[in-house]
Each structure stands twice: as structure tokens, then as C-alpha cells.
Design an enzyme around this catalytic site. Structure first.
Site, mmCIF file in Angstrom:
data_model
loop_
_atom_site.group_PDB
_atom_site.id
_atom_site.type_symbol
_atom_site.label_atom_id
_atom_site.label_comp_id
_atom_site.label_asym_id
_atom_site.label_seq_id
_atom_site.Cartn_x
_atom_site.Cartn_y
_atom_site.Cartn_z
ATOM 1 N N ASN A 9 -1.548 0.082 4.976
ATOM 2 C CA ASN A 9 -0.436 0.436 4.160
ATOM 3 C C ASN A 9 -0.213 -0.018 2.787
ATOM 4 O OD1 ASN A 9 2.169 1.604 3.432
ATOM 5 N ND2 ASN A 9 3.361 0.398 4.767
ATOM 6 N N LYS A 11 1.830 0.795 0.406
ATOM 7 C CA LYS A 11 3.133 0.986 -0.036
ATOM 8 C C LYS A 11 3.122 1.396 -1.403
ATOM 9 C CE LYS A 11 4.399 -2.868 3.180
ATOM 10 N NZ LYS A 11 5.502 -3.931 3.430
ATOM 11 N N HIS A 99 9.048 3.652 9.285
ATOM 12 C CA HIS A 99 8.563 2.440 8.665
ATOM 13 C C HIS A 99 10.088 1.704 8.411
ATOM 14 C CE1 HIS A 99 7.232 -1.058 6.246
ATOM 15 N NE2 HIS A 99 6.176 -0.765 6.823
ATOM 16 N N GLU A 101 10.945 -0.184 6.175
ATOM 17 C CA GLU A 101 11.606 -0.049 4.716
ATOM 18 C C GLU A 101 11.887 1.371 4.391
ATOM 19 O OE1 GLU A 101 7.776 -1.180 2.764
ATOM 20 O OE2 GLU A 101 8.112 -3.103 3.584
ATOM 21 N N GLU A 171 6.408 -3.472 14.649
ATOM 22 C CA GLU A 171 6.677 -4.291 13.357
ATOM 23 C C GLU A 171 7.954 -5.026 13.357
ATOM 24 O OE1 GLU A 171 3.775 -2.813 10.216
ATOM 25 O OE2 GLU A 171 5.656 -1.601 10.114
ATOM 26 N N GLY A 177 5.870 -8.687 5.135
ATOM 27 C CA GLY A 177 5.663 -9.102 3.950
ATOM 28 C C GLY A 177 6.227 -10.496 3.740
ATOM 29 N N SER A 213 2.488 -9.281 8.307
ATOM 30 C CA SER A 213 1.729 -10.290 7.822
ATOM 31 C C SER A 213 0.456 -10.585 8.755
ATOM 32 C CB SER A 213 2.480 -11.730 7.742
ATOM 33 O OG SER A 213 3.685 -11.508 7.012
HETATM 34 C C1 PEP Z 1 3.631 -3.074 6.672
HETATM 35 O O1 PEP Z 1 3.838 -2.720 5.650
HETATM 36 O O2 PEP Z 1 3.862 -2.283 7.588
HETATM 37 C C2 PEP Z 1 3.283 -4.577 6.936
HETATM 38 C C3 PEP Z 1 3.110 -4.975 8.059
HETATM 39 O O3 PEP Z 1 3.040 -5.450 5.791
HETATM 40 P P1 PEP Z 1 2.630 -6.728 5.783
HETATM 41 O O4 PEP Z 1 1.292 -6.792 6.384
HETATM 42 O O5 PEP Z 1 2.368 -7.258 4.200
HETATM 43 O O6 PEP Z 1 3.635 -7.860 6.282
#
Ligand code: PEP
Length: 258
Positions: A9, A11, A99, A101, A171, A177, A213
Site C-alpha cells: 500500500n 498510500k 483501511h 486511515e 491491521e 506506521g 510495520s
Molecule cells: C498499511 O498502510 O496498511 C500499513 C500496514 O502500513 P505500515 O506497514 O507502514 O505500518
């Protein structure tokens, strides 16, 4: 073991020139070192999609392309939104749905998540339903109920023919992040729970990914001990080497577990 799935992703990173560059880099590395067992998907910003699908097609890169979001509506007065049929015309085969976000910053509630999921499935695209609790929920020990409610809200009543198109990404919001990865026990417990809830909704063979992460160092233990079918990767998907190293780890884990 089901075929691992690793999704990057991007983003709101990489303009279309940078996106072309990264896709070409991925193509060169994959040609030299193909990932035999893994399904790889990249999820660029909307404005990059045409460029990325063009490179994938012209260079025959072994990648599929997804979108980070889509409207629940097919057409009409929805300024700023992008519809699933528009994505389909661009050879986009995957859509992230709900997601964290989008849920937190763009008021995407459970009802809109469910409607969007239905729209994606109705058009025959693969939907990656994102679920996961915020830190306060985890600290109060209510993460299982929280995720269960998200799953029921989105998945109840999915038609039989659409079920193979659903993937679930766990997640935990506090791990996205942040550099804080969930422990392998936390991932295993929640992954098992998600499979149980999904089976109760007739999604017996759904793939469950972990996101939060993920990096080349933690991917193997998350996959083997955490029991996931793959990853949704944010930050580490912005560099070809780190993304494909995670893909390689998933590939090797598949060989070991098979
Ligand atoms: C994500 O954007 O779904 C995500 C898991 O980001 P990151 O790997 O940067 O934590």
C-alpha cells in the site's frame, strides 16, 4: 497452506513518475528472481494507476494492481470519488476496503464499508477488508469484540459466488506506521479468531493477512508463528528491495510450511 499474498500500500506517496520508476525496478528484480508461490499486488494512489498498469502490461511484470479505496456508488454526483467500474477499466483487480486511515480520517463507518465491499464484489474485483482495533481498545482488552463487530458489519450476507473474492487484513491501528509490530502471539490469536468468525459467516477459506510495520526482519516470524497468509505492507513497500524481500520471505515460508 494457501498461496501467500503480499500487498504493498503506497498510500499518498510517489507521484506518477516515481510510481513508474518503482514499478520498473520491481519488474527488473522479479525477472531475475521470480517469486514462484507468492501473489504480489501493489496499491498506488489513484493518479498513478494508469501509469502503473501500463508498465505492468508492457514490461510483463508479475504483479497485480489495486486501489486504496473506491466509492460505494457506481456513478453520479460524488465529487472527489472514484468508482469501481472506472478502476476496472484500468485493469485494476483489487480494492482495499475500510483501511483504518479511511475509517479514522474520512468518516468511513461500518455501513459505508459494507456498501463499498458489496460494490467491489458485485463488479467481480478482489476486496481486501481491513479490520483492526485502536490502542485504547487493545488496552481495555476489548479487541476481540471490536474486530468481531467489524467483521459482522462488513461480511454478513456476502453472496456465495463472491466469497472467493474476499481477503481480510488484520491491521491493529496502533501498529500501522508506528514501528510497533504486534507480537506473533497477538497476531496468531486474532488471526485464529478472524478465521472462526469468517467461517461462521460461510467464508471458510478466506485468506487472512497481517499489516502493521511489517519489514524484512519480522516477516518470517509473523508468517510462521503468527499464522497469516501474507501481509499488507505500507512503508516497506515504497522501496523495491524491502518489498520484494518480504515477498521472498513469504515465498520461503510457503516452501517450509508446505
Ligand atoms: C498499511 O498502510 O496498511 C500499513 C500496514 O502500513 P505500515 O506497514 O507502514 O505500518
Amino acid at each position: 497452506m494457501t498461496r501467500p499474498l503480499v500487498i504493498g500500500n503506497w498510500k499518498m506517496n510517489l507521484d506518477y513518475v516515481e510510481a513508474i520508476h518503482l514499478t520498473q525496478q520491481l519488474g527488473v528484480i522479479l525477472k531475475n528472481k521470480p517469486l514462484e508461490h507468492v501473489e504480489l499486488v501493489v496499491v498506488p494512489p489513484f493518479v498513478d494507476l494508469r501509469s502503473v498498469t501500463s508498465v505492468v502490461e508492457s514490461d510483463r511484470v508479475d504483479l497485480e494492481v489495486g486501489a486504496q479505496h473506491a466509492s460505494q456508488h457506481d456513478t453520479g454526483a460524488h465529487t472527489g470519488e472514484v468508482s469501481v467500474p472506472m478502476l476496472q477499466r484500468l485493469n485494476v483487480h483489487w480494492v482495499l476496503v475500510g483501511h483504518s486511515e479511511r475509517r479514522a480520517m474520512y468518516a468511513m463507518n461500518d455501513e459505508v464499508v459494507a456498501q463499498t465491499l458489496r460494490t467491489v464484489l458485485r463488479h467481480g474485483l478482489q476486496a481486501v477488508l481491513c479490520v483492526g482495533e485502536e490502542l485504547a481498545v487493545r488496552e481495555s482488552g476489548e479487541q476481540v469484540d471490536f474486530v468481531t463487530a467489524q467483521l459482522h458489519a462488513a461480511l454478513a450476507g456476502v453472496e456465495e459466488k463472491s466469497r472467493p473474492l474476499v481477503t481480510i487484513a488484520y491491521e491493529p491501528v496502533w501498529a500501522i506506521g508506528s514501528g510497533l509490530t504486534a507480537s506473533t502471539e497477538q497476531v496468531r490469536d486474532m488471526t485464529e479468531h478472524i478465521r472462526t468468525v469468517a467461517a461462521s459467516l460461510s467464508l471458510d477459506t478466506v485468506r487472512v493477512l497481517y499489516g502493521g510495520s511489517v519489514n524484512p526482519e519480522n516477516a518470517a516470524s509473523l508468517m510462521i508463528e503468527g499464522g497469516v497468509d501474507g501481509f499488507l505492507v505500507g512503508g516497506a513497500s515504497l522501496k523495491a528491495e524491502s518489498f520484494l524481500t518480504i515477498g521472498q520471505v513469504a515465498n520461503d515460508c510457503y516452501d517450509v510450511k508446505r
